[in-house]
Design a protein around this motif. Structure first.
Motif, PDB file in Angstrom:
ATOM      1  N   GLY A 286      -2.742  -8.258  -5.936  1.00 50.98           N
ATOM      2  CA  GLY A 286      -2.449  -9.351  -5.018  1.00 50.98           C
ATOM      3  C   GLY A 286      -2.446  -8.960  -3.556  1.00 50.98           C
ATOM      4  N   SER A 287      -2.490  -7.666  -3.257  1.00 51.29           N
ATOM      5  CA  SER A 287      -2.538  -7.228  -1.863  1.00 51.29           C
ATOM      6  C   SER A 287      -3.941  -7.433  -1.303  1.00 51.29           C
ATOM      7  CB  SER A 287      -2.142  -5.751  -1.754  1.00 51.29           C
ATOM      8  OG  SER A 287      -0.830  -5.552  -2.201  1.00 51.29           O
TER       9      SER A 287
ATOM     10  N   ARG B 253     -18.551  -1.073  13.150  1.00 51.06           N
ATOM     11  CA  ARG B 253     -18.588  -2.364  12.461  1.00 51.06           C
ATOM     12  C   ARG B 253     -17.174  -2.841  12.149  1.00 51.06           C
ATOM     13  NH1 ARG B 253     -23.682  -2.441   8.224  1.00 51.06           N
ATOM     14  NH2 ARG B 253     -25.320  -1.965   9.768  1.00 51.06           N
ATOM     15  N   PRO B 254     -16.979  -4.165  12.061  1.00 51.55           N
ATOM     16  CA  PRO B 254     -15.641  -4.684  11.740  1.00 51.55           C
ATOM     17  C   PRO B 254     -15.226  -4.294  10.327  1.00 51.55           C
ATOM     18  CG  PRO B 254     -17.270  -6.448  11.722  1.00 51.55           C
ATOM     19  CD  PRO B 254     -17.957  -5.239  12.278  1.00 51.55           C
ATOM     20  N   GLY B 255     -13.909  -4.308  10.114  1.00 50.97           N
ATOM     21  CA  GLY B 255     -13.387  -3.980   8.798  1.00 50.97           C
ATOM     22  C   GLY B 255     -13.685  -5.083   7.792  1.00 50.97           C
ATOM     23  N   ARG B 256     -13.425  -4.766   6.520  1.00 50.55           N
ATOM     24  CA  ARG B 256     -13.612  -5.779   5.476  1.00 50.55           C
ATOM     25  C   ARG B 256     -12.428  -5.742   4.537  1.00 50.55           C
ATOM     26  NH1 ARG B 256     -15.582  -4.586   0.575  1.00 50.55           N
ATOM     27  NH2 ARG B 256     -16.486  -6.668   0.513  1.00 50.55           N
ATOM     28  N   GLU B 257     -12.151  -6.909   3.954  1.00 50.87           N
ATOM     29  CA  GLU B 257     -10.993  -7.083   3.099  1.00 50.87           C
ATOM     30  C   GLU B 257     -11.310  -6.707   1.656  1.00 50.87           C
ATOM     31  OE1 GLU B 257      -8.900 -11.035   1.824  1.00 50.87           O
ATOM     32  OE2 GLU B 257      -8.163 -10.531   3.835  1.00 50.87           O
ATOM     33  N   LEU B 258     -10.355  -6.046   1.006  1.00 54.44           N
ATOM     34  CA  LEU B 258     -10.506  -5.668  -0.397  1.00 54.44           C
ATOM     35  C   LEU B 258      -9.470  -6.406  -1.238  1.00 54.44           C
ATOM     36  CD1 LEU B 258     -11.062  -1.800  -0.162  1.00 54.44           C
ATOM     37  CD2 LEU B 258     -12.777  -3.610  -0.288  1.00 54.44           C
ATOM     38  N   ALA B 259      -9.527  -7.711  -1.197  1.00 54.73           N
ATOM     39  CA  ALA B 259      -8.572  -8.509  -1.963  1.00 54.73           C
ATOM     40  C   ALA B 259      -8.879  -8.399  -3.448  1.00 54.73           C
ATOM     41  CB  ALA B 259      -8.635  -9.972  -1.521  1.00 54.73           C
TER      42      ALA B 259
ATOM     43  N   MET C  47       0.850  -1.189   0.000  1.00 57.89           N
ATOM     44  CA  MET C  47       0.000   0.000   0.000  1.00 57.89           C
ATOM     45  C   MET C  47       0.883   1.235   0.000  1.00 57.89           C
ATOM     46  SD  MET C  47      -2.851  -1.069   2.852  1.00 57.89           S
ATOM     47  CE  MET C  47      -1.640  -0.976   4.172  1.00 57.89           C
ATOM     48  N   ASP C  48       0.570   2.179  -0.867  1.00 60.10           N
ATOM     49  CA  ASP C  48       1.352   3.403  -0.982  1.00 60.10           C
ATOM     50  C   ASP C  48       0.431   4.613  -0.917  1.00 60.10           C
ATOM     51  OD1 ASP C  48       4.193   2.459  -1.880  1.00 60.10           O
ATOM     52  OD2 ASP C  48       2.816   1.337  -3.169  1.00 60.10           O
ATOM     53  N   ARG C  49       0.744   5.559  -0.024  1.00 61.34           N
ATOM     54  CA  ARG C  49       0.025   6.820  -0.031  1.00 61.34           C
ATOM     55  C   ARG C  49       0.403   7.580  -1.299  1.00 61.34           C
ATOM     56  NH1 ARG C  49      -2.259   9.332   4.055  1.00 61.34           N
ATOM     57  NH2 ARG C  49      -1.052   8.143   5.606  1.00 61.34           N
ATOM     58  N   LEU C  50      -0.599   8.187  -1.946  1.00 60.80           N
ATOM     59  CA  LEU C  50      -0.363   8.910  -3.182  1.00 60.80           C
ATOM     60  C   LEU C  50      -0.192  10.404  -2.929  1.00 60.80           C
ATOM     61  CD1 LEU C  50      -2.915   7.240  -5.655  1.00 60.80           C
ATOM     62  CD2 LEU C  50      -0.450   6.851  -5.504  1.00 60.80           C
ATOM     63  N   ASP C  51       0.787  10.970  -3.616  1.00 58.05           N
ATOM     64  CA  ASP C  51       0.971  12.416  -3.677  1.00 58.05           C
ATOM     65  C   ASP C  51       0.513  12.825  -5.076  1.00 58.05           C
ATOM     66  OD1 ASP C  51       1.746  15.038  -3.501  1.00 58.05           O
ATOM     67  OD2 ASP C  51       3.893  14.619  -3.708  1.00 58.05           O
ATOM     68  N   ASN C  52      -0.574  13.574  -5.153  1.00 58.70           N
ATOM     69  CA  ASN C  52      -1.244  13.805  -6.434  1.00 58.70           C
ATOM     70  C   ASN C  52      -1.103  15.237  -6.920  1.00 58.70           C
ATOM     71  OD1 ASN C  52      -2.455  11.097  -6.393  1.00 58.70           O
ATOM     72  ND2 ASN C  52      -3.740  11.913  -4.753  1.00 58.70           N
ATOM     73  N   SER C  53      -1.145  15.392  -8.246  1.00 64.58           N
ATOM     74  CA  SER C  53      -1.094  16.712  -8.858  1.00 64.58           C
ATOM     75  C   SER C  53      -2.499  17.279  -9.008  1.00 64.58           C
ATOM     76  CB  SER C  53      -0.440  16.639 -10.238  1.00 64.58           C
ATOM     77  OG  SER C  53       0.906  16.235 -10.136  1.00 64.58           O
ATOM     78  N   VAL C  54      -2.595  18.596  -8.864  1.00 68.87           N
ATOM     79  CA  VAL C  54      -3.850  19.313  -9.086  1.00 68.87           C
ATOM     80  C   VAL C  54      -3.677  20.193 -10.320  1.00 68.87           C
ATOM     81  CG1 VAL C  54      -5.454  21.031  -8.176  1.00 68.87           C
ATOM     82  CG2 VAL C  54      -4.508  19.274  -6.657  1.00 68.87           C
ATOM     83  N   ARG C  55      -4.620  20.082 -11.257  1.00 63.19           N
ATOM     84  CA  ARG C  55      -4.550  20.821 -12.511  1.00 63.19           C
ATOM     85  C   ARG C  55      -5.302  22.148 -12.359  1.00 63.19           C
ATOM     86  NH1 ARG C  55      -0.838  18.081 -15.507  1.00 63.19           N
ATOM     87  NH2 ARG C  55      -1.883  18.317 -17.519  1.00 63.19           N
ATOM     88  N   PRO C  56      -4.667  23.280 -12.701  1.00 65.15           N
ATOM     89  CA  PRO C  56      -5.272  24.594 -12.458  1.00 65.15           C
ATOM     90  C   PRO C  56      -6.018  25.152 -13.666  1.00 65.15           C
ATOM     91  CG  PRO C  56      -2.968  24.866 -13.004  1.00 65.15           C
ATOM     92  CD  PRO C  56      -3.246  23.386 -13.081  1.00 65.15           C
ATOM     93  N   TYR C  57      -6.898  24.357 -14.275  1.00 63.00           N
ATOM     94  CA  TYR C  57      -7.636  24.850 -15.436  1.00 63.00           C
ATOM     95  C   TYR C  57      -8.552  26.011 -15.034  1.00 63.00           C
ATOM     96  CZ  TYR C  57      -6.206  20.209 -17.106  1.00 63.00           C
ATOM     97  OH  TYR C  57      -5.489  19.086 -17.433  1.00 63.00           O
ATOM     98  N   ALA C  58      -8.812  26.892 -15.996  1.00 63.40           N
ATOM     99  CA  ALA C  58      -9.531  28.137 -15.694  1.00 63.40           C
ATOM    100  C   ALA C  58     -10.951  27.904 -15.195  1.00 63.40           C
ATOM    101  CB  ALA C  58      -9.555  29.023 -16.936  1.00 63.40           C
ATOM    102  N   TRP C  59     -11.572  26.779 -15.591  1.00 61.50           N
ATOM    103  CA  TRP C  59     -12.954  26.520 -15.191  1.00 61.50           C
ATOM    104  C   TRP C  59     -13.065  25.947 -13.766  1.00 61.50           C
ATOM    105  CZ3 TRP C  59     -13.005  21.439 -14.066  1.00 61.50           C
ATOM    106  CH2 TRP C  59     -12.163  20.581 -14.791  1.00 61.50           C
ATOM    107  N   GLY C  60     -11.945  25.694 -13.122  1.00 64.45           N
ATOM    108  CA  GLY C  60     -11.963  25.049 -11.821  1.00 64.45           C
ATOM    109  C   GLY C  60     -12.453  25.954 -10.697  1.00 64.45           C
TER     110      GLY C  60
ATOM    111  N   ALA D 130      -1.170  -9.054   5.194  1.00 68.70           N
ATOM    112  CA  ALA D 130       0.035  -9.874   5.137  1.00 68.70           C
ATOM    113  C   ALA D 130       1.026  -9.518   6.236  1.00 68.70           C
ATOM    114  CB  ALA D 130       0.699  -9.733   3.768  1.00 68.70           C
ATOM    115  N   ASP D 131       1.279  -8.221   6.444  1.00 68.53           N
ATOM    116  CA  ASP D 131       2.308  -7.847   7.423  1.00 68.53           C
ATOM    117  C   ASP D 131       1.806  -6.948   8.546  1.00 68.53           C
ATOM    118  OD1 ASP D 131       2.009  -5.360   6.261  1.00 68.53           O
ATOM    119  OD2 ASP D 131       3.876  -5.446   5.130  1.00 68.53           O
ATOM    120  N   GLY D 132       0.522  -6.593   8.529  1.00 69.58           N
ATOM    121  CA  GLY D 132      -0.056  -5.817   9.617  1.00 69.58           C
ATOM    122  C   GLY D 132       0.213  -4.332   9.569  1.00 69.58           C
ATOM    123  N   THR D 133       0.913  -3.839   8.568  1.00 74.73           N
ATOM    124  CA  THR D 133       1.153  -2.397   8.466  1.00 74.73           C
ATOM    125  C   THR D 133      -0.157  -1.666   8.196  1.00 74.73           C
ATOM    126  OG1 THR D 133       1.659  -2.585   6.109  1.00 74.73           O
ATOM    127  CG2 THR D 133       3.507  -2.698   7.647  1.00 74.73           C
ATOM    128  N   GLU D 134      -0.221  -0.411   8.662  1.00 74.80           N
ATOM    129  CA  GLU D 134      -1.443   0.366   8.524  1.00 74.80           C
ATOM    130  C   GLU D 134      -1.170   1.691   7.820  1.00 74.80           C
ATOM    131  OE1 GLU D 134      -3.394   0.865  12.260  1.00 74.80           O
ATOM    132  OE2 GLU D 134      -4.124  -1.210  12.320  1.00 74.80           O
TER     133      GLU D 134
END
Length: 402
Positions: free
Chosen positions: A384-385, A340-346, A1-14, A366-370
């Motif tokens: 496969g995660s 409520r308990p969590g659910r898996e997204l395999a 699992m990877d946190r994403l660093d995302n780009s924001v597009r500055p179009y004039a209509w935004g 698999a490894d318990g990281t959060e």
């Protein structure tokens, strides 16, 4: 699992405020139109696997099958086949269509063979892929989508009582529907712009006059109000009239709109989650200062009238799934409750997870990281995660449909 660093597009209509509010950051004072999540070369997301930031494109290129899985690479090659966005429209986008797969491949090959630079303003095809897309509203959202029936469009044009519109209304009344829509749109796009500008101005004035009072909440009044608003943003543009040929759509939060190839459309205002095939192919019809290739556009547009279908999610295995006919992507929504308990997204395919409300925890089985996602944050999950999701919030899940 990877946190994403995302780009924001500055179009004039935004919108100046909608994306900052979602992300919990101060507005910059400039329009912020789209946040891209994925591996599109135009603005790939970045991840950090303990060796410094790197683009998701580079991660996938280094090990396509390990990241995407055998199923995805067999179907679409060594690339992430979808692009997830948050779109924040404060003013109308251009009136546009997208090609189907064969049209995109043919058009891209022709422009490559002709030596048209990829960044040329008159370039139509940036890649060889199609661009079906799904827009799910996070706030009330308005747009134009697909052709009205010719008789309805003729009534709208006639109701404005503008001399320059009468020939178009006559065509819509007299010809077979598909032929009539083609002839009218062709006429609008090929007319002398200076000569048409007066008709556009008269159309806008009449639409403004007829959009209020007892007509305000009627379909006719809404159509006229939309046309008048478009004229304020794009004075003299043929799209102000062409918009009256199209269906006006209002989405409530959680409702969605699927747009296939050749369907003319324009987003008008609102905040939404948008999922599409990984392409940037757009042919514009109007409401834009950009290049309009009329012959190519008319080759792509499907002149088929009918009411657009508003999608509502189907419950499938604890998720709410937005059903579409494409294999490149699948969008679902999970509304999680802390009690409520969590659910898996395999899954055998890659996933991008976006939190749009509350706070969601992803735990690697698999490894318990959060990894904790706050509102506006997103994560990439390789094939496969098996992340388990829990917490109190709303999570959108983008993955591959095959």
């Amino acid at each position: 699992m990877d946190r994403l660093d995302n780009s924001v597009r500055p179009y004039a209509w935004g919108s100046v405020t909608a994306l900052p509010e979602l992300l919990g950051v101060p507005p910059t004072g400039a329009p912020q139109a789209e946040m891209w999540m994925g591996a599109h070369p135009g603005a790939p997301s970045r991840v950090d696997r303990d060796s410094g930031p790197v683009t998701l494109s580079e991660v996938i290129a280094a090990d396509p099958e390990g990241e995407l899985g055998a199923v995805t690479t067999a179907a679409f090659g060594p690339r992430l086949p979808f692009l997830l966005k948050v779109l924040a429209a404060a003013s109308p986008l251009s009136l546009q269509v997208h090609p189907d797969l064969s049209q995109a491949a043919e058009g891209f090959a022709a422009e490559e063979a002709s030596g048209v630079p990829l960044d040329a303003p008159h370039r139509n095809y940036k890649d060889a892929n199609h661009k079906p897309e799904l827009l799910c509203a996070l706030t009330p959202f308005e747009g134009l989508c697909g052709f009205r029936h010719a008789s309805e469009a003729a009534a709208l044009l006639s109701g404005l009582d503008v001399d320059g519109l009468k020939p178009y209304a006559d065509i819509l009344h007299a010809s077979p529907e598909g032929d009539a829509l083609r002839e009218v749109l062709t006429g609008l796009l090929t007319a002398d712009r200076a000569a048409l500008a007066e008709t556009v101005a008269q159309t806008a004035a009449a639409a403004e006059r007829l959009s209020g009072g007892t007509h305000a909440d009627t379909p006719q009044g809404v159509a006229y109000a939309t046309s008048a608003s478009l004229a304020r943003h794009y004075p003299g543009d043929p799209g102000v009239i062409a918009a009256l040929l199209l269906n006006h759509v209002r989405l409530q939060p959680g409702e969605a709109l699927y747009l296939g190839a050749g369907v003319p459309h324009a987003y008008l205002n609102g905040l939404g989650v948008e999922l599409m095939a990984n392409s940037d192919n757009v042919l514009r019809c109007g409401l834009t200062p950009k290049h309009v290739d009329v012959p190519e556009l008319l080759r792509i547009v499907r002149f088929e009238a009918g009411e657009p279908e508003i999608l509502r999610p189907d419950p499938v295995g604890g998720e709410e799934v937005y059903q579409t006919p494409v294999e490149e992507f699948r969008l679902s929504r999970l509304v999680l409750e802390a009690s409520r308990p969590g659910r898996e997204l395999a899954g055998r395919t890659p996933q991008i997870l976006l939190c749009t409300a509350g706070r969601v925890t992803l735990r690697d089985a698999a490894d318990g990281t959060e990894l904790v996602l706050e509102r506006g944050e997103s994560a990439y999950v390789k094939s496969g995660s098996r992340p388990e999701v829990s917490g109190g919030g709303t999570l959108f899940r983008a993955t591959v449909a095959v």
